[in-house]
Design a protein around this motif. Structure first.
Motif, PDB file in Angstrom:
ATOM      1  N   LEU A  51     -34.136  -8.771 -75.733  1.00 22.55           N
ATOM      2  CA  LEU A  51     -34.862  -7.635 -76.326  1.00 22.55           C
ATOM      3  C   LEU A  51     -33.849  -6.884 -77.190  1.00 22.55           C
ATOM      4  O   LEU A  51     -33.471  -5.778 -76.875  1.00 22.55           O
ATOM      5  CB  LEU A  51     -35.417  -6.751 -75.201  1.00 22.55           C
ATOM      6  CG  LEU A  51     -36.717  -6.006 -75.397  1.00 22.55           C
ATOM      7  CD1 LEU A  51     -37.823  -6.844 -76.036  1.00 22.55           C
ATOM      8  CD2 LEU A  51     -37.191  -5.423 -74.090  1.00 22.55           C
ATOM      9  N   TRP A  52     -33.393  -7.527 -78.220  1.00 24.11           N
ATOM     10  CA  TRP A  52     -32.393  -6.990 -79.150  1.00 24.11           C
ATOM     11  C   TRP A  52     -31.052  -6.753 -78.459  1.00 24.11           C
ATOM     12  O   TRP A  52     -30.314  -5.835 -78.844  1.00 24.11           O
ATOM     13  CB  TRP A  52     -32.817  -5.642 -79.754  1.00 24.11           C
ATOM     14  CG  TRP A  52     -34.173  -5.488 -80.328  1.00 24.11           C
ATOM     15  CD1 TRP A  52     -35.319  -5.260 -79.658  1.00 24.11           C
ATOM     16  CD2 TRP A  52     -34.533  -5.493 -81.742  1.00 24.11           C
ATOM     17  NE1 TRP A  52     -36.377  -5.129 -80.559  1.00 24.11           N
ATOM     18  CE2 TRP A  52     -35.908  -5.257 -81.834  1.00 24.11           C
ATOM     19  CE3 TRP A  52     -33.790  -5.670 -82.919  1.00 24.11           C
ATOM     20  CZ2 TRP A  52     -36.587  -5.190 -83.046  1.00 24.11           C
ATOM     21  CZ3 TRP A  52     -34.478  -5.595 -84.120  1.00 24.11           C
ATOM     22  CH2 TRP A  52     -35.858  -5.355 -84.178  1.00 24.11           C
ATOM     23  N   VAL A 115     -29.760   8.516 -75.465  1.00 20.67           N
ATOM     24  CA  VAL A 115     -30.479   9.463 -76.324  1.00 20.67           C
ATOM     25  C   VAL A 115     -30.522  10.848 -75.685  1.00 20.67           C
ATOM     26  O   VAL A 115     -30.201  11.860 -76.323  1.00 20.67           O
ATOM     27  CB  VAL A 115     -31.903   8.948 -76.622  1.00 20.67           C
ATOM     28  CG1 VAL A 115     -32.770  10.045 -77.209  1.00 20.67           C
ATOM     29  CG2 VAL A 115     -31.839   7.746 -77.565  1.00 20.67           C
ATOM     30  N   ASP A 251     -29.480   6.765 -83.852  1.00 27.63           N
ATOM     31  CA  ASP A 251     -29.771   5.984 -82.656  1.00 27.63           C
ATOM     32  C   ASP A 251     -29.574   4.512 -83.015  1.00 27.63           C
ATOM     33  O   ASP A 251     -30.412   3.891 -83.669  1.00 27.63           O
ATOM     34  CB  ASP A 251     -31.194   6.257 -82.181  1.00 27.63           C
ATOM     35  CG  ASP A 251     -31.506   5.555 -80.869  1.00 27.63           C
ATOM     36  OD1 ASP A 251     -30.689   4.701 -80.445  1.00 27.63           O
ATOM     37  OD2 ASP A 251     -32.552   5.850 -80.271  1.00 27.63           O
ATOM     38  N   ARG A 403     -41.168 -11.378 -81.038  1.00 25.50           N
ATOM     39  CA  ARG A 403     -41.682 -10.179 -80.380  1.00 25.50           C
ATOM     40  C   ARG A 403     -42.829  -9.610 -81.204  1.00 25.50           C
ATOM     41  O   ARG A 403     -42.711  -9.493 -82.424  1.00 25.50           O
ATOM     42  CB  ARG A 403     -40.539  -9.172 -80.280  1.00 25.50           C
ATOM     43  CG  ARG A 403     -40.941  -7.831 -79.789  1.00 25.50           C
ATOM     44  CD  ARG A 403     -40.359  -7.501 -78.423  1.00 25.50           C
ATOM     45  NE  ARG A 403     -40.817  -6.193 -78.010  1.00 25.50           N
ATOM     46  CZ  ARG A 403     -41.712  -5.988 -77.037  1.00 25.50           C
ATOM     47  NH1 ARG A 403     -42.191  -6.978 -76.336  1.00 25.50           N
ATOM     48  NH2 ARG A 403     -42.088  -4.767 -76.754  1.00 25.50           N
TER      49      ARG A 403
HETATM   50  N1  PXG Z   1     -33.340   3.796 -78.796  1.00 21.67           N
HETATM   51  C1  PXG Z   1     -33.712   2.751 -79.541  1.00 21.67           C
HETATM   52  C2  PXG Z   1     -33.529   2.801 -81.013  1.00 21.67           C
HETATM   53  C3  PXG Z   1     -34.239   1.617 -78.927  1.00 21.67           C
HETATM   54  O1  PXG Z   1     -34.620   0.584 -79.686  1.00 21.67           O
HETATM   55  C4  PXG Z   1     -33.971   2.727 -76.803  1.00 21.67           C
HETATM   56  C5  PXG Z   1     -33.462   3.805 -77.464  1.00 21.67           C
HETATM   57  C6  PXG Z   1     -34.100   2.777 -75.320  1.00 21.67           C
HETATM   58  O2  PXG Z   1     -33.237   1.903 -74.689  1.00 21.67           O
HETATM   59  P1  PXG Z   1     -33.472   1.492 -73.159  1.00 21.67           P
HETATM   60  O3  PXG Z   1     -32.204   0.776 -72.805  1.00 21.67           O
HETATM   61  O4  PXG Z   1     -33.624   2.766 -72.376  1.00 21.67           O
HETATM   62  O5  PXG Z   1     -34.709   0.649 -73.113  1.00 21.67           O
HETATM   63  C7  PXG Z   1     -34.370   1.593 -77.535  1.00 21.67           C
HETATM   64  C8  PXG Z   1     -34.942   0.418 -76.801  1.00 21.67           C
HETATM   65  C9  PXG Z   1     -38.930  -3.665 -78.988  1.00 21.67           C
HETATM   66  C10 PXG Z   1     -38.211  -2.926 -77.897  1.00 21.67           C
HETATM   67  O6  PXG Z   1     -39.782  -4.435 -78.706  1.00 21.67           O
HETATM   68  C11 PXG Z   1     -37.137  -2.137 -78.208  1.00 21.67           C
HETATM   69  C12 PXG Z   1     -36.506  -1.413 -77.210  1.00 21.67           C
HETATM   70  C13 PXG Z   1     -36.931  -1.507 -75.901  1.00 21.67           C
HETATM   71  C14 PXG Z   1     -37.994  -2.329 -75.598  1.00 21.67           C
HETATM   72  C15 PXG Z   1     -38.647  -3.039 -76.596  1.00 21.67           C
HETATM   73  O7  PXG Z   1     -38.630  -3.484 -80.160  1.00 21.67           O
HETATM   74  N2  PXG Z   1     -35.476  -0.596 -77.595  1.00 21.67           N
END
Ligand code: PXG
Length: 437
Positions: A51-52, A115, A251, A403
């Motif tokens: 997931l990235w 964040v 972010d 995704r």
């Molecule tokens: N900031 C950004 C820019 C994110 O992309 C978070 C904060 C939160 O991170 P945590 O580790 O608390 O999940 C993210 C998370 C998707 C996808 O499908 C992206 C994220 C999470 C789940 C799915 O693009 N990024």
């Protein structure tokens, strides 16, 4: 006791259609390099770096070994009023890659915590400087900043907000920068839209700068379906923030650690924020960890404050030894294999490959930067998101993991991807587009 072995009932899955999933599960059981293995034995090409987060590819031995060694040597040490060597070392090493002047690192366990940490630091910083009226926060429509109350308040995705009450007070949102009419099928950054940053001046005019603590944006939005900053937009945002004494937070939970051809998107775009939030690729996804980079000015402001604890904030697992060991081993790999610049090396190949999808059924826009692409489909008559989900399922049947966010297919493969694997991912989307149209 019931025999619950292998029941899928108990686990409430995050951001998942639980009933749909449990009726037809997709279970991954192993991963190595560019591939997952599913429970039916099929190899699945990873087009999303998990997931990235798995930027160096999966199950890297250096990380596995570092983690195993560390857990046997020092499993845990309290991070409050006590220290152990690894987070000091990791912070030092990381700041060799962060923008100049962002040399202080606060560790968390996730992007969401990064964040909320950044937002709290921003408000506390102004207070310490005698500007305690600066409490308002500015986010952006379509922004995703995790799922803490701070993050969803500054975030701009309606489903992540509407169920959860009144959220934080004192938050405004800039307009998002997606403009398919003007910018469809642009390769790289869109030309139109830099002026959208000027909306910050209107927010300042409404509240006065003396009430605004910080602006938080993703350099490019990932979760919203890959929304890129128009040429000049981030520079303009920086100028307005500087003019009014507002902190700028990038972010970089997704954009950090090599995703667009530099350790940080701030470096790639040549725009320096005051705070950067990260997670995910920090440990290659192997162990949860986040890191917040702050400017020397911010850190020094706290260090010039009253004696004693300077920031009443932190987590039991801030700088956890095992996570820090994973972070160090991950950074070794990034450096040894030149992975921070690899997305730039592959960018034009990637760009041409994904843009070759133009003309396939129902594709209305293709957006790309670094090793990221968003392929937007027109919604089907069955409803918004249905076509995107069908394309995702079809790709998975073909052995490719992409995704779906609504009707947008996002791809962000591990940075170790090779050109034939790029071709295969793109082909799977072309086939899926035809199959589900
Ligand atoms: N900031 C950004 C820019 C994110 O992309 C978070 C904060 C939160 O991170 P945590 O580790 O608390 O999940 C993210 C998370 C998707 C996808 O499908 C992206 C994220 C999470 C789940 C799915 O693009 N990024």
């Amino acid at each position: 006791m019931n025999d619950k072995t292998n029941s899928l009932d108990a686990f409430w899955m995050p951001f998942t259609a639980n009933r749909q999933f449990k009726a037809a599960p997709r279970i991954l059981t192993e991963a190595k390099g560019m591939y997952y293995k599913a429970d039916d034995g099929r190899e699945i090409l990873d087009g999303t770096a998990g997931l990235w987060c798995c930027n160096a590819g999966h199950s890297r031995e250096q990380i596995t070994e570092a983690v195993s060694r560390q857990i046997a040597k020092l499993d845990y040490a309290p991070p409050f009023q006590m220290g152990h060597p690894l987070p000091f070392e990791l912070a030092e090493r990381l700041t060799q890659h962060s923008p100049e002047g962002l040399n202080r690192v606060f560790f968390t366990n996730s992007g969401s915590e990064s964040v909320d940490t950044a937002l709290k630091i921003a408000i506390a910083y102004h207070r310490l400087r005698g500007q305690g009226t600066r409490q308002r926060l500015v986010g952006r429509e379509k922004g995703y900043h995790g799922v803490g109350f701070g993050g969803i308040s500054v975030g701009g995705l309606v489903n992540n907000r509407k169920f959860f009450g009144s959220l934080l007070n004192g938050v405004d949102h800039l307009p998002h920068t997606l403009n398919i009419k003007a910018n469809a099928f642009t390769k790289g950054l869109p030309e139109n839209g830099a002026e959208l940053a000027n909306e910050l001046e209107n927010i300042v005019a409404l509240h006065d700068a003396s009430c605004i603590a910080a602006v938080i944006v993703e350099p490019f939005a990932g979760s919203a379906g890959v929304v890129l900053p128009p040429e000049g937009y981030l520079k303009r945002l920086r100028e307005i923030c500087t003019k009014h004494g507002i902190l700028l937070i990038f972010d970089e939970v997704i954009s950090g650690y090599g995703r667009i051809g530099d350790a940080f998107a701030a470096n790639r775009f040549g725009v320096k924020p005051d705070i950067i939030t990260t997670a995910k690729g920090l440990t290659n996804g192997a162990i949860p960890m986040g890191a917040v980079f702050v400017s020397d000015d911010i850190y020094n402001t706290f260090m010039d404050g009253p004696e004693g604890i300077e920031l009443f904030h932190g987590y039991t697992y801030s700088g956890h030894p095992v996570a820090a060991a994973a972070g160090l081993a991950t950074l070794d790999i990034y450096e040894q294999e030149g992975l921070f610049s690899r997305a730039l090396e592959l960018e034009s190949y990637w760009q041409e490959a994904v843009h070759s999808l133009k003309g396939e059924p129902n594709i209305i826009d293709i957006r790309n930067i670094g090793l990221v692409a968003g392929i937007e489909f027109a919604p089907s008559e069955a409803g918004v998101g249905k076509r995107g989900y069908e394309v995702f399922l079809n790709c998975f049947e073909q052995g490719c993991l992409v995704r779906a966010t609504g009707d947008i297919i996002a791809m962000s493969p591990p940075l170790i991807i090779e050109k034939p694997q790029i071709d295969r991912l793109v082909e799977s989307i072309a086939k899926a587009a035809r199959a589900v149209s």
